[in-house]
Design an enzyme around this catalytic site. Structure first.
Site, PDB file in Angstrom:
ATOM      1  N   LYS A  60       0.887  -1.291  -0.178  1.00 30.31           N
ATOM      2  CA  LYS A  60       0.000   0.039  -0.016  1.00 30.31           C
ATOM      3  C   LYS A  60       0.814   1.226   0.011  1.00 30.31           C
ATOM      4  O   LYS A  60       0.709   2.197  -0.652  1.00 30.31           O
ATOM      5  CB  LYS A  60      -0.991  -0.084   1.114  1.00 30.31           C
TER       6      LYS A  60
ATOM      7  N   GLN B 102      -4.794  -1.605   9.775  1.00 32.31           N
ATOM      8  CA  GLN B 102      -4.552  -3.140   9.049  1.00 32.31           C
ATOM      9  C   GLN B 102      -4.825  -4.102   9.968  1.00 32.31           C
ATOM     10  O   GLN B 102      -4.661  -4.098  10.927  1.00 32.31           O
ATOM     11  CB  GLN B 102      -3.194  -3.001   8.598  1.00 32.31           C
TER      12      GLN B 102
ATOM     13  N   ASP C 104     -10.848   2.781   3.968  1.00 30.17           N
ATOM     14  CA  ASP C 104     -11.304   1.430   3.869  1.00 30.17           C
ATOM     15  C   ASP C 104     -12.682   1.250   3.567  1.00 30.17           C
ATOM     16  O   ASP C 104     -13.050   0.178   3.277  1.00 30.17           O
ATOM     17  CB  ASP C 104     -10.777   0.699   4.930  1.00 30.17           C
TER      18      ASP C 104
END
Ligand SMILES: NC(=O)c1ccc[n+]([C@@H]2O[C@H](COP(=O)([O-])OP(=O)(O)OC[C@H]3O[C@@H](n4cnc5c(N)ncnc54)[C@H](OP(=O)(O)O)[C@@H]3O)[C@@H](O)[C@H]2O)c1
Length: 292
Positions: free
Chosen positions: A57, A101, A124
């Site tokens: 990422k 995460q 997200d």
């Protein structure tokens, strides 16, 4: 239908194209806004797979011109400490997207952390506010993996309206939001899960069949309607009898490619699209925050 008529949906290529477009729009916006977009990725502990995802990422951010505000915390970090950092990031004007995460060490409450994130910085798309917007059909930040699936279907101009879509897996990360997105595009959606009876007869109904199960090569040819579009969300590491390790999806690619019309590969399918959607959400939030 024979394998010669099965096309592979190239998520990697589309992800690169999207990243190129994002890079261009950042180059245009940055002089006006006076700063690049910023994404903060919070990782707790040393899960090796998570470390790889976070690195990917951050690399993708660097490629398109998004500033990374990475935070790596030791496994014993408390919920309070993490919530405090998230609150600071919510207020930090350089940060447009925040993500935690997953998975987290067992003592931490992922939902509590998610609720602390400002919904407008929820890169997200997993905050209940953004999931609620999806349910209501309102614009908002969409969860990345399902948005990646929809983006790939759109790129190849595959018809969704009126089709039977079967989604195997009902997680809040993938299956449920994807079911809603397919419904939004007028598919007739069936959600299958571990309690579904006679799963193969359900999956064989799918003009569009999505596997988001987390079981290597679980969907076999007998479970697929000939001519279906098969989307493989799964990412599983398996060790072959010869001792080599390999990444495979939830679909038995070789047998299913013999009768599907379209199929996504693993790797190179939904994985890279997920990262592209994360960057895209960050840039969307950047634009929205600066044009308010
Ligand atoms: N490509 C990407 O970027 C990306 C992103 C996220 C996840 N993934 C991968 O996608 C897969 C799914 O992830 P997830 O987070 O959604 O997993 P998850 O939270 O473990 O959910 C798995 C789902 O599969 C269902 N399931 C399990 N066994 C089943 C069976 N025998 N028959 C039918 N359904 C069954 C479960 O049903 P119940 O609800 O009844 O338990 C559950 O709904 C994993 O391989 C993950 O690594 C990939």
């Amino acid at each position: 239908m024979s394998s010669s008529t099965c096309s592979v949906l190239n998520g990697k290529a589309l992800a690169q194209k999207i990243q190129g477009e994002l890079k261009e729009s950042i180059q245009q916006l940055q002089p006006k806004i006076g700063r690049p977009p910023g994404l903060a990725v919070l990782m707790v502990g040393d899960d090796p797979a998570s470390a790889v995802y976070v690195r990917n990422k951050e690399r993708a951010c660097a490629k398109v011109g998004i500033a990374s505000f990475g935070h790596h915390f030791p496994a014993n970090t408390s919920q309070d400490e993490l919530e405090t950092v998230i609150q600071q990031l919510n207020l930090d004007p350089r940060v447009d997207g925040i993500l935690v995460q997953l998975p987290l060490p067992a003592h931490l409450d992922a939902v509590g952390l998610l609720l602390t994130i400002d919904p407008e910085k929820d890169a997200d798309g997993l905050h209940p506010m953004n999931l609620g917007r999806l349910v209501r059909g309102e614009p908002g930040l969409r969860s990345c993996t399902p948005a990646g699936v929809m983006g790939l279907l759109e790129e190849y101009q595959l018809d969704i309206a009126g089709k039977q879509a079967v989604v195997v897996g009902r997680s809040i990360l993938v299956g449920k939001p994807l079911g809603l997105m397919l419904l939004e595009k007028n598919a007739t959606v069936t959600m299958a899960h571990s309690r579904t009876q006679d799963l193969a007869s359900v999956t064989r109904q799918g003009d569009i069949l999505v596997a988001a199960v987390g079981k290597p090569e679980f969907i076999t040819a007998e479970m697929v309607k000939p001519g279906a579009i098969v989307i493989d969300v799964g990412i599983n590491r398996v060790v072959r009898p010869d001792g080599t390790s390999q990444l495979v999806g939830d679909v038995d690619f070789n047998s299913v490619a013999n009768l599907a019309q379209y199929i996504t590969p693993v790797p190179g399918g939904i994985g890279p699209m997920t990262v592209a959607m994360l960057l895209s959400n960050t840039v969307l939030s950047y634009r929205q925050r600066e044009t308010k």
